[in-house]
Design a protein around this motif. Sequence first.
Motif, PDB file in Angstrom:
ATOM      1  N   PHE A 218      -6.415   3.694  -7.968  1.00  0.00           N
ATOM      2  CA  PHE A 218      -7.066   4.582  -8.933  1.00  0.00           C
ATOM      3  C   PHE A 218      -7.991   5.568  -8.227  1.00  0.00           C
ATOM      4  CE2 PHE A 218     -10.488   5.381 -12.058  1.00  0.00           C
ATOM      5  CZ  PHE A 218      -9.733   5.917 -13.081  1.00  0.00           C
ATOM      6  N   GLU A 219      -8.761   5.076  -7.262  1.00  0.00           N
ATOM      7  CA  GLU A 219      -9.737   5.931  -6.584  1.00  0.00           C
ATOM      8  C   GLU A 219      -9.110   6.792  -5.496  1.00  0.00           C
ATOM      9  OE1 GLU A 219     -12.489   6.476  -7.672  1.00  0.00           O
ATOM     10  OE2 GLU A 219     -13.324   4.731  -8.669  1.00  0.00           O
ATOM     11  N   TYR A 220      -7.909   6.470  -5.089  1.00  0.00           N
ATOM     12  CA  TYR A 220      -7.247   7.226  -4.011  1.00  0.00           C
ATOM     13  C   TYR A 220      -7.018   8.673  -4.422  1.00  0.00           C
ATOM     14  CZ  TYR A 220      -3.584   8.550  -0.670  1.00  0.00           C
ATOM     15  OH  TYR A 220      -2.838   9.194   0.284  1.00  0.00           O
ATOM     16  N   PHE A 221      -6.685   8.870  -5.687  1.00  0.00           N
ATOM     17  CA  PHE A 221      -6.372  10.214  -6.176  1.00  0.00           C
ATOM     18  C   PHE A 221      -7.638  10.892  -6.684  1.00  0.00           C
ATOM     19  CE2 PHE A 221      -2.534   7.643  -6.768  1.00  0.00           C
ATOM     20  CZ  PHE A 221      -1.647   8.373  -5.989  1.00  0.00           C
ATOM     21  N   ILE A 222      -7.817  12.138  -6.252  1.00  0.00           N
ATOM     22  CA  ILE A 222      -8.994  12.878  -6.698  1.00  0.00           C
ATOM     23  C   ILE A 222      -8.655  13.586  -8.002  1.00  0.00           C
ATOM     24  CG2 ILE A 222      -9.775  13.186  -4.332  1.00  0.00           C
ATOM     25  CD1 ILE A 222      -8.837  16.069  -4.461  1.00  0.00           C
ATOM     26  N   GLY A 223      -9.661  14.027  -8.696  1.00  0.00           N
ATOM     27  CA  GLY A 223      -9.423  14.719  -9.958  1.00  0.00           C
ATOM     28  C   GLY A 223     -10.020  13.973 -11.128  1.00  0.00           C
ATOM     29  N   TYR A 224      -9.609  14.346 -12.317  1.00  0.00           N
ATOM     30  CA  TYR A 224     -10.141  13.749 -13.536  1.00  0.00           C
ATOM     31  C   TYR A 224      -9.596  12.332 -13.726  1.00  0.00           C
ATOM     32  CZ  TYR A 224     -11.720  18.456 -14.869  1.00  0.00           C
ATOM     33  OH  TYR A 224     -12.335  19.673 -14.911  1.00  0.00           O
ATOM     34  N   LYS A 225     -10.406  11.474 -14.325  1.00  0.00           N
ATOM     35  CA  LYS A 225     -10.019  10.086 -14.575  1.00  0.00           C
ATOM     36  C   LYS A 225     -10.333   9.712 -16.023  1.00  0.00           C
ATOM     37  CE  LYS A 225      -9.255   9.626 -10.104  1.00  0.00           C
ATOM     38  NZ  LYS A 225     -10.217   9.050  -9.174  1.00  0.00           N
ATOM     39  N   LEU A 226      -9.360   9.110 -16.691  1.00  0.00           N
ATOM     40  CA  LEU A 226      -9.551   8.638 -18.064  1.00  0.00           C
ATOM     41  C   LEU A 226      -9.154   7.175 -18.152  1.00  0.00           C
ATOM     42  CD1 LEU A 226      -9.969   8.910 -21.167  1.00  0.00           C
ATOM     43  CD2 LEU A 226      -7.616   9.780 -21.309  1.00  0.00           C
ATOM     44  N   GLY A 227     -10.022   6.370 -18.686  1.00  0.00           N
ATOM     45  CA  GLY A 227      -9.716   4.956 -18.905  1.00  0.00           C
ATOM     46  C   GLY A 227      -9.529   4.676 -20.381  1.00  0.00           C
TER      47      GLY A 227
ATOM     48  N   ASN B 193       0.821  -1.221   0.000  1.00  0.00           N
ATOM     49  CA  ASN B 193       0.000   0.000   0.000  1.00  0.00           C
ATOM     50  C   ASN B 193       0.851   1.267   0.000  1.00  0.00           C
ATOM     51  OD1 ASN B 193      -2.287  -1.469  -0.120  1.00  0.00           O
ATOM     52  ND2 ASN B 193      -3.061  -0.935   1.894  1.00  0.00           N
ATOM     53  N   LYS B 194       1.909   1.225  -0.791  1.00  0.00           N
ATOM     54  CA  LYS B 194       2.867   2.329  -0.819  1.00  0.00           C
ATOM     55  C   LYS B 194       2.219   3.647  -1.230  1.00  0.00           C
ATOM     56  CE  LYS B 194       6.918   1.099  -1.778  1.00  0.00           C
ATOM     57  NZ  LYS B 194       8.113   0.536  -2.422  1.00  0.00           N
ATOM     58  N   TYR B 195       1.182   3.561  -2.047  1.00  0.00           N
ATOM     59  CA  TYR B 195       0.576   4.785  -2.556  1.00  0.00           C
ATOM     60  C   TYR B 195       0.010   5.656  -1.421  1.00  0.00           C
ATOM     61  CZ  TYR B 195      -3.976   2.478  -1.947  1.00  0.00           C
ATOM     62  OH  TYR B 195      -5.085   1.842  -1.436  1.00  0.00           O
ATOM     63  N   LYS B 196      -0.409   5.034  -0.321  1.00  0.00           N
ATOM     64  CA  LYS B 196      -0.953   5.806   0.798  1.00  0.00           C
ATOM     65  C   LYS B 196       0.146   6.467   1.614  1.00  0.00           C
ATOM     66  CE  LYS B 196      -4.884   2.722   1.549  1.00  0.00           C
ATOM     67  NZ  LYS B 196      -5.500   1.805   2.516  1.00  0.00           N
ATOM     68  N   ARG B 197       1.306   5.850   1.615  1.00  0.00           N
ATOM     69  CA  ARG B 197       2.389   6.319   2.471  1.00  0.00           C
ATOM     70  C   ARG B 197       3.236   7.392   1.807  1.00  0.00           C
ATOM     71  NH1 ARG B 197       0.510   1.694   3.736  1.00  0.00           N
ATOM     72  NH2 ARG B 197       0.735   0.804   5.818  1.00  0.00           N
ATOM     73  N   ILE B 198       3.259   7.392   0.491  1.00  0.00           N
ATOM     74  CA  ILE B 198       4.143   8.311  -0.233  1.00  0.00           C
ATOM     75  C   ILE B 198       3.377   9.457  -0.882  1.00  0.00           C
ATOM     76  CG2 ILE B 198       5.744   8.461  -2.185  1.00  0.00           C
ATOM     77  CD1 ILE B 198       6.591   5.608  -1.582  1.00  0.00           C
ATOM     78  N   PHE B 199       2.167   9.161  -1.335  1.00  0.00           N
ATOM     79  CA  PHE B 199       1.440  10.151  -2.125  1.00  0.00           C
ATOM     80  C   PHE B 199       0.256  10.735  -1.357  1.00  0.00           C
ATOM     81  CE2 PHE B 199       3.312   7.066  -5.023  1.00  0.00           C
ATOM     82  CZ  PHE B 199       4.028   7.902  -5.874  1.00  0.00           C
ATOM     83  N   SER B 200      -0.063  11.959  -1.701  1.00  0.00           N
ATOM     84  CA  SER B 200      -1.267  12.604  -1.205  1.00  0.00           C
ATOM     85  C   SER B 200      -2.361  12.428  -2.261  1.00  0.00           C
ATOM     86  CB  SER B 200      -0.992  14.093  -0.980  1.00  0.00           C
ATOM     87  OG  SER B 200      -2.194  14.813  -0.962  1.00  0.00           O
ATOM     88  N   PRO B 201      -3.634  12.387  -1.862  1.00  0.00           N
ATOM     89  CA  PRO B 201      -4.710  12.242  -2.855  1.00  0.00           C
ATOM     90  C   PRO B 201      -4.743  13.353  -3.886  1.00  0.00           C
ATOM     91  CG  PRO B 201      -5.538  11.798  -0.644  1.00  0.00           C
ATOM     92  CD  PRO B 201      -4.154  12.353  -0.485  1.00  0.00           C
ATOM     93  N   THR B 202      -4.087  14.478  -3.580  1.00  0.00           N
ATOM     94  CA  THR B 202      -4.106  15.620  -4.501  1.00  0.00           C
ATOM     95  C   THR B 202      -2.837  15.736  -5.346  1.00  0.00           C
ATOM     96  OG1 THR B 202      -3.245  17.030  -2.736  1.00  0.00           O
ATOM     97  CG2 THR B 202      -5.629  16.924  -2.985  1.00  0.00           C
ATOM     98  N   ASP B 203      -1.986  14.723  -5.325  1.00  0.00           N
ATOM     99  CA  ASP B 203      -0.724  14.806  -6.067  1.00  0.00           C
ATOM    100  C   ASP B 203      -0.918  14.751  -7.579  1.00  0.00           C
ATOM    101  OD1 ASP B 203       1.168  15.236  -4.107  1.00  0.00           O
ATOM    102  OD2 ASP B 203       1.408  13.113  -3.644  1.00  0.00           O
ATOM    103  N   PHE B 204      -2.006  14.120  -8.029  1.00  0.00           N
ATOM    104  CA  PHE B 204      -2.248  13.994  -9.465  1.00  0.00           C
ATOM    105  C   PHE B 204      -3.650  14.502  -9.775  1.00  0.00           C
ATOM    106  CE2 PHE B 204       0.736  10.629  -8.278  1.00  0.00           C
ATOM    107  CZ  PHE B 204       1.797  10.928  -9.124  1.00  0.00           C
TER     108      PHE B 204
END
Length: 837
Positions: free
Chosen positions: A324-333, A293-304
């Motif tokens: 994918f859902e951790y980060f807020i903002g626009y999403k493109l698949g 779960n490195k994404y929670k420890r290193i990144f903020s939800p607003t980094d991208f």
Amino acid sequence: MAEAKARIKINKLLEEAGWLFFSENGKPANIVLESNAKITQQQLDEFGDNFEKTTNGFIDYLLLDDKGFPYIVLEAKKEEVNPLAAKEQARKYANAQKCRFVILSNGNQHYLWDLQRGNPNLISKFPTPETVGAYTSFNPNPQSLINEAVKEDYIVVTQKPNYDKDPRWIEETQRKSYLDENKLRLLRKYQVKAVEKIQEEVKGGKDRFLFEMATGTGKTLTAAAVIKLFLRTGNARRVLFLVDRLELEDQADKAFKEYLRNDYQCCIYKENRDDWRKNEIVVSTVQSFLFKNKYKRIFSPTDFDLVISDEAHRSIGGNSRAVFEYFIGYKLGLTATPKDYLKKIDPAKLSEKDPRELERRMLLDTYTTFGCADGKPTFQYSLLHSVKDGFLVNPIVADARTEITTQLLSDEGYSVLTTNEEGEDEKESFFQRDFEKKFFSEKTNKIFCKTFLENALRDPVTGETGKSILFCVSQNHAAKVAQILNEFADKMFPGKYQSDFALQVTSLVKDAQQFTINFTNNNLSGTGNFNPLYKTSKTRVCVTVGMMTTGYDCPDLLNVGLMRPIFSPTDFIQIKGRGTRKHNFLKELLDKELAKQVLQPDKKNFKLFDFFANCEYFETEFNYDEILKLPPKGDGEGGGGGYTTPDTFESTEHDPLKNFTEQEVGVQGMKIDRMYFDRFEETIKDDIAVQKMIDKRDMEGIEQYILQNIFEKPEDFYNLTKLQNAAKVDRRLSLREIIEKIFGVIPYFKSKDELLEDEFEKFDSRYLPDEQIFSYAKNYFKSYITDKEFRDIIENKNFALLNTNPNGEVFRKLPAELRNLIPQYIKENISLSQFAN
């Protein structure tokens, strides 16, 4: 009571995120401050005793910034109420307090909403004051994105700003060679339309998009245009591009650097762990972010501010969705697999274990995730469109079946007589799934290879076997096929190959990843084997299992072979897509005189060898342009009889006939079970009393109504046990879950392991155990829930028994704090009954 539970959880989450409750001098406790806020009593007095009361109601929580000004409105709902139900109410409160941000929460599910950006985003934990503070300085302007002019040269003007001033561009007859030599990429009309479609969707207030584009139509180039659109117009500060395979990570990084490096910096995260923030584009495998779960420890939800998911239904499947859902903002698949591909499949006739049912669920879930619940992607460009427009080529399908594989594919299977332990003859049946797993035939493999070599498309320049990829059942099978092909090649092309005509390219082979790159670059095992002035790979055939399925680019590929049955529609489309790219073979030829003699330098099609009726299985629309006649039996190289001989037939310890019988019974049972559950669903949906309660979202009322008026009534005798058996879930279901599934609140019933993962995600988001003990904490968490014996040892403090318990080592690795915290958390937050079988 339910609302009180939600508030207790919300209060705890706020404290863990670094917010402080202000309650001195009798002021209301729902004023929440930043941890470093310097707020005076006078400022608080200015809110008034009833500050939380607005003309439309009462604010649940008001979060203040470090200067004491309203910052975030937090609207709390009961646990059983979807927090989005409070959306409009919270918007009014936020506007009244001049707040930009809103948090919607029921204690278990939370959304962060930037009123300047569009829609609420699901978050796994509350933002810290620092996170929101950094994000506040970012002021996107959707209107600038909507108004941005996107033309065919949108990428080219970044690659070479003054390209249109070059004499070779001005001279139309030289334009194509000028673009090719400088590797300049003009957007095709449909790619421009895809970007324009995003502009339209943003104008309509949407922030999630899905591109459904066939393999080979330039999804990465289109993504680059979208990335530039967001970065250039100030609607993103940084973009995350997620992939699910290492080869795609490297491929995307190189592509973005080629297209955008003059304006924006791009990096692969794992190669730039310390300075990734210096880059506007970050490429990563989802696995890198998921590890512990490195994404929670290193990144903020607003980094991208923009997250792009390549091969979306893969890279957001299962636990990957959390990243994918951790980060807020626009999403493109991005996906090459159309949902319409399954339109001929009747879900009612599929078992839960049928790969097509799993694929169907994944695709439906993908479309819903990207705001396309109606099944229509934001933009679609199919293989049929691209072939019609002249950008891709279709295959010639070569359906080749031996007598053995024909029987393996039949309903009866391929039968053999064996002798059981009592010395009696016993009939065993094998099916296509058993090939190279339980059923082995060297002669069948030889006839596959001979048929392939005799009918493969040839290179138009040298006449040698065209570059090919063959897909096998297993790594062991791939090794066998590569060996057989090399033996045949020695006879067909004496002295030309030294066992490098075919090469096994699988994960067990050292440097296999580099092999795939060399094959594309035409230098695998050497180059120019037939003509030194023609750069084409000496190795002609890569034999693999799954390494070269997704996103692998090799435009001069002429043959693709399916030496295995395929049950995933996505895999089938991806594999088939390897050959659809167009190519001109004169690009690699330096001999100008020979170039004049090449009659057909352009790739018109490719050949798809199908040895297991995969095309038929998926009910494709392709015409079988060529039905190959296999070499006759008895030619010394293969053949197949009604039964195998001791030399070519091997059996595993398991009894295939027994497994088959169980599978048949299981499928029949599943059909009956589905009918039972479907009848119950129809009964509930048609009930007028239930309809009225669902309009009021009265789930508790519906539960009581079903228990009193529908369960255990004559005719069907519905009850929870029968419905649980019908659902075929490996854990206990609650009536509430069944109701939520019927009315679409949840898309499907999660398995026990999926539920365990979800619960641990919540725990991890709150407490973030140290990375060094992450795996131990996770195992301890799951074991405590599912292993009653282990749980009793912990509860009764009989720690000596841990010496013989398989989870004892996990317990000893954890610090005392976590040993106590995890059981306490589980008792307070998790119902163990749902994990019972």
